[in-house]
Write a protein that holds these residues in place. Structure first.
Motif, short mmCIF file in Angstrom:
data_model
loop_
_atom_site.label_atom_id
_atom_site.label_comp_id
_atom_site.label_asym_id
_atom_site.label_seq_id
_atom_site.Cartn_x
_atom_site.Cartn_y
_atom_site.Cartn_z
N LEU A 7 0.81 -1.20 0.00
CA LEU A 7 0.00 0.00 0.00
C LEU A 7 0.85 1.27 0.00
O LEU A 7 1.92 1.31 0.63
CB LEU A 7 -0.93 0.04 1.22
CG LEU A 7 -2.28 -0.66 1.08
CD1 LEU A 7 -2.11 -2.17 1.10
CD2 LEU A 7 -3.22 -0.21 2.19
N ALA A 8 0.36 2.27 -0.71
CA ALA A 8 0.91 3.62 -0.64
C ALA A 8 -0.11 4.47 0.10
O ALA A 8 -1.21 4.70 -0.39
CB ALA A 8 1.17 4.17 -2.04
N VAL A 9 0.25 4.90 1.32
CA VAL A 9 -0.67 5.64 2.19
C VAL A 9 -0.17 7.07 2.33
O VAL A 9 0.98 7.31 2.73
CB VAL A 9 -0.77 4.96 3.58
CG1 VAL A 9 -1.71 5.75 4.48
CG2 VAL A 9 -1.25 3.53 3.43
N GLY A 10 -1.03 8.02 2.01
CA GLY A 10 -0.65 9.43 2.12
C GLY A 10 -0.86 10.01 3.49
O GLY A 10 -0.32 11.05 3.82
N GLY A 11 -1.68 9.35 4.34
CA GLY A 11 -1.96 9.86 5.67
C GLY A 11 -0.92 9.41 6.69
O GLY A 11 -0.12 8.50 6.45
N LEU A 12 -0.94 10.06 7.86
CA LEU A 12 0.00 9.75 8.92
C LEU A 12 -0.69 9.96 10.25
O LEU A 12 -1.41 10.94 10.45
CB LEU A 12 1.23 10.66 8.83
CG LEU A 12 2.25 10.56 9.96
CD1 LEU A 12 2.90 9.18 9.98
CD2 LEU A 12 3.31 11.65 9.85
#
Length: 363
Positions: free
Chosen positions: A139-144
């Motif tokens: 997965l590529a997740v933009g949130g943190l």
């Protein structure tokens, strides 16, 4: 405000009708995308998973059983490093087996973040409950998201949702039926009888009289020989024909939350006189402190002192002549310096008075 209204007028002033390509007005029936969904598990999380939700445990046991591993019925494995997710994708028309699709993965449970996770191989199903693609990948997740021991936390964007570029492989193609249907049907994106007739006329001018006919305000039926190669060539020819679109119906779109007002070029206003004033009531409180003289045994008291004033802004009445166009409306509104909220009030009053020749839509 005046600059914005002037810019709106310059963009929307009625101009001579221009030709559009038929492909920009709609599409052929059956040539459409299909939505795919799947249910799977993301593993490899750093302690941000579902944390022993019952359906997460059941899903993990089902995955383990694929490889011949039978977990005890009462087993309750730690699930902080895994999360159950829903996978969504869009299967474009004419997609063939072996092609790749982008997918979106979203958490279903209590997972705080999917960052660093990997999706286990998951089938993607269509509306007919058949498998059309298989999904898997990192997965590529933009949130943190981060959380401290005292309970304080910070979240940037949405860490419980991620994407996998080209994360699914098409396993089955969807038959469109365009090569064997009795007729080709072109559907307009916006219903309009005039535009439908213009499209049919443009096709007849190119292919010969009787090749196309408008069925209703949306659909145009086109006669075509059977065969994928012949129809593909014919559809390419039709899509690149130029046609004059009909002028849209008069509409005024008002977004009450943002104050945005959009007026298209077809709007007309009947004769009307308009004035718009502003009444302001101002109350100023200036309390005064009364201090007794020394050794007088008096008490300090606060004496209220109110000043009430009423101000009414005087604005001249302006006249709208019969049938003004957008430029005239904007010019008249600019003359009284109306704000977006004032403009909405004026338009609603004109509509109620029967002078606004347009559909007023409030979002």
């Amino acid at each position: 405000m005046r600059f914005l209204l002037a810019l709106l007028a310059s963009l929307l002033i009625a101009a001579p009708a221009s030709a559009d390509r038929i492909k920009d007005l709609g599409g052929f029936q059956g040539i459409r995308s299909n939505q795919l969904t799947g249910y799977g598990i993301v593993v490899g999380l750093s302690g941000t998973g579902d944390d022993n939700l019952e359906y997460t445990v059941q899903s993990l046991k089902a995955v383990a059983s694929r490889f011949g591993l039978q977990l005890p019925p009462n087993a309750n494995p730690g699930m902080k490093n895994a999360a159950v997710v829903m996978i969504t994708a869009e299967l474009p028309p004419f997609a063939k087996p072996g092609q790749r699709l982008d997918i979106t993965v979203a958490s279903m449970g209590k997972a705080k973040s999917l960052r660093g996770g990997s999706l286990i191989m998951t089938p993607l199903l269509g509306a007919d409950n058949q498998i059309y693609a298989m999904a898997q990948g990192n997965l590529a997740v933009g949130g943190l998201g981060a959380e401290g021991a005292d309970g304080s936390k910070i979240v940037v964007n949405i860490p419980s949702t991620g994407r996998i570029p080209e994360g699914a492989t098409v396993e089955r193609a969807v038959a469109t039926g365009f090569d064997s249907a009795p007729m080709l049907t072109f559907n307009l994106a916006r219903a309009d009888f005039t535009t439908a007739q213009n499209v049919a006329g443009a096709i007849n001018s190119k292919l010969g009289f009787g090749s196309a006919q408008a069925i209703d305000a949306v659909s145009v039926a086109v006669r075509a020989p059977v065969g994928a190669d012949v129809r593909a060539t014919l559809m390419s020819t039709i899509e690149n024909l130029d046609v004059v679109s009909a002028e849209p119906s008069a509409k005024v779109i008002v977004n009450a939350r943002t104050g945005t007002v959009v007026i298209n070029s077809a709007v007309r206003v009947g004769p009307a006189a308009v004035t718009h004033g502003k009444l302001t009531v101002r109350i100023d409180e200036k309390p005064q402190v009364s201090q007794p003289a020394p050794f007088s045994q008096g008490q300090t008291v606060v004496t209220p002192n109110s000043a009430v004033a009423v101000e009414e802004e005087r604005r001249p009445m302006f006249l709208l002549n019969p049938g003004p166009k957008l430029a005239d409306i904007v010019k008249a509104v600019n003359a009284i310096g109306a704000s977006p909220a004032d403009l909405v009030a004026i338009l609603e009053a004109l509509k109620e008075a029967g002078a606004l020749k347009a559909e007023l839509i409030v979002l």
